[in-house]
Scaffold this active site. Structure first.
Site, PDB file in Angstrom:
ATOM      1  N   LYS A 116       0.808  -1.215   0.000  1.00  4.65           N
ATOM      2  CA  LYS A 116       0.000   0.000   0.000  1.00  4.65           C
ATOM      3  C   LYS A 116       0.845   1.271   0.000  1.00  4.65           C
ATOM      4  CE  LYS A 116      -4.438  -1.451   1.908  1.00  4.65           C
ATOM      5  NZ  LYS A 116      -4.348  -2.855   1.543  1.00  4.65           N
ATOM      6  N   GLU A 200      -2.820   7.057   7.444  1.00 13.45           N
ATOM      7  CA  GLU A 200      -3.480   8.051   6.603  1.00 13.45           C
ATOM      8  C   GLU A 200      -4.586   8.744   7.381  1.00 13.45           C
ATOM      9  OE1 GLU A 200      -3.163   6.513   1.976  1.00 13.45           O
ATOM     10  OE2 GLU A 200      -4.928   5.958   3.138  1.00 13.45           O
ATOM     11  N   HIS A 235     -15.530  -3.843   6.605  1.00 11.97           N
ATOM     12  CA  HIS A 235     -14.769  -3.351   5.453  1.00 11.97           C
ATOM     13  C   HIS A 235     -14.850  -4.287   4.248  1.00 11.97           C
ATOM     14  CE1 HIS A 235     -13.113  -0.245   8.012  1.00 11.97           C
ATOM     15  NE2 HIS A 235     -12.606  -1.137   8.815  1.00 11.97           N
ATOM     16  N   ARG A 293      -6.697  -7.821 -10.558  1.00 10.56           N
ATOM     17  CA  ARG A 293      -7.435  -9.033 -10.925  1.00 10.56           C
ATOM     18  C   ARG A 293      -8.856  -8.641 -11.286  1.00 10.56           C
ATOM     19  NH1 ARG A 293     -10.666  -9.135  -6.510  1.00 10.56           N
ATOM     20  NH2 ARG A 293      -9.775  -8.543  -4.501  1.00 10.56           N
TER      21      ARG A 293
END
Length: 443
Positions: A116, A200, A235, A293
């Site tokens: 990430k 973040e 999530h 994908r």
């Protein structure tokens, strides 16, 4: 076009890939575990190969067994579906080094987007908006606190190597950050083999919006519209729709342009998805991750564009023309994930299916991995089927989704059909003005 294709997956996605491949005249090879021997993805393929016991490490994650199956059956190509080995750059390299075509992006692109922090920095360098946060990974609470103090609380703590909604936590203050950083670091080390963390800014009211991309061998990356994915539990997505009710035409244009740049930044070839957080309060979007994908929710894009994304994957990999260049969306589509889980707490509820009656009707499609008499095992994801509806507009799509849920009968294992019925009657969802907290407010 390839004359043979091994599908390195199971359930509904293996059936879905098999269907398109067979329509193209391709011989298909299924692989399966001992727990899945009688599933439709096995019986519908041209031939099938047993990988091993039910445990994923002994079957669907057993790269040696899968490559041996491809070699022994003469497979010219391998399609990984989603999950399992689909985003493992090492497996993609093994496939290509064995002289077999890989239906997906390059190992380098998978690798670049698998971390990430690296992905965030690469996107920022290519003018794809990213949320305020640290440009370097951190591994302890002290370093995490330094980043948090520079951008302000609350913050999101993410496992840098994570994905699929796993390895994420919110920290409202320094004390919570210390606890969550330690927790996520340990979790990520065990599950992903890396304890690196990304810090973040956390936005309290967000929508989760993604863009379907298709990278072509000539370097162009098509952005084939967005999908709204804000109905989630833990999530993880439960319902998707397209187009997103949140976007203006101007914002949509910026989102699609950013997504093409994102794909071009990694020389992306094949189907993929660029995911964003959309801040409800500011109307701005921020890069979240790239899924290298095919996504579970790809059928709603197919529904509004009238294209077959699996066929597009195969044609791109084979160096053939797509058959379309700039498809325009028509109408509205919704996908409901039908899982073997409790509809209130969303806890897995595997078991043997006694009754399985799929809905029918105009604008209704069902992609299912099971039928009556099959057992949903405890070893894999709880997804049993996907209900995809397409209507002239959002109101018609919702009405068709309601009828489809009413017409879907499953007995034996638990299912979340009751949740979908509740959601489709929910005023907040029906208004289109909702965010990722909608499921929590329903509970």
């Amino acid at each position: 076009m390839f004359d043979s294709l091994l599908i390195a997956n199971r359930g509904e996605i293996a059936r879905r890939v098999n269907r398109t491949a067979r329509e193209l005249g391709i011989r298909t090879i299924a692989v399966y575990s001992e727990a899945d021997a009688d599933l439709p993805h096995v019986t519908e393929a041209s031939e099938a190969v047993l990988l091993g016991p039910a445990d994923p490490a002994s079957s669907y994650l057993n790269t040696e067994a899968i490559l041996a199956a491809a070699k022994n059956t003469g497979a010219q190509a391998i399609h990984p579906g989603y999950g399992f080995l689909s985003e493992k750059p090492g497996f993609a390299r093994d496939v290509t080094e064995a002289g077999i075509a890989w239906i997906g992006p390059s190992p380098e692109a998978i690798d670049a987007m698998g971390d990430k922090v690296n992905a965030r920095n690469l996107m920022s360098a290519n003018d794809v908006p990213v949320a305020p946060g640290g440009g370097d990974p951190v591994t302890d609470a002290t370093a995490a606190l330094a980043v948090a103090e520079s951008i302000g609380f609350p913050v999101m703590v993410k496992a840098a190597a994570g994905g699929g909604g796993m390895g994420m936590a919110i920290a409202e203050d320094a004390k919570a950050l210390e606890e969550q950083a330690e927790k996520i670091h340990g979790f990520a080390t065990r599950l992903f083999g890396s304890g690196d963390l990304l810090i973040e800014r956390y936005f309290p009211r967000v929508r989760h919006i993604e863009v379907q991309i298709l990278g072509l061998p000539d370097g162009r990356v098509l952005a084939l519209g967005e999908r709204e994915c804000s109905v989630q539990r833990r999530h993880q997505k439960l319902v998707e729709e397209t187009p997103s009710p949140a976007l203006t035409d101007a914002t949509r244009a910026r989102l699609l342009e950013a997504s093409s740049r994102a794909g071009e930044a990694v020389n992306y070839v094949g189907a993929g998805t660029v995911e964003y957080l959309f801040d409800v309060d500011s109307g701005e979007f921020f890069f979240l991750e790239m899924n290298t994908r095919l996504q579970v929710e790809h059928p709603i894009t197919e529904a509004v564009l009238g294209i077959d994304l699996v066929e597009a994957q195969l044609r791109v990999a084979a160096g053939e023309e797509l058959g379309f260049s700039d498809p325009k969306p028509s109408g509205h589509a919704i996908e409901l994930r039908v899982n073997a889980e409790d509809p209130k707490r969303f806890l897995p509820g595997p078991g043997t299916i006694d009754t399985w009656v799929e809905p029918t009707g105009e604008g209704v499609r069902v992609d299912a991995g099971y039928q009556a008499g099959h057992t949903v095992p405890r070893f894999y994801d709880s997804l049993m089927a996907k209900v995809i509806v397409h209507g002239a507009d959002r109101a018609q799509a919702i009405e068709r989704a309601k009828r489809a849920v009413d017409g879907f009968t499953i007995t034996g294992p638990k299912s979340n059909l009751a949740f979908h019925a509740e959601l489709l009657d929910n005023p907040e969802f029906n208004s289109g003005d909702y965010d990722t907290g909608i499921v929590g407010r329903m509970r």
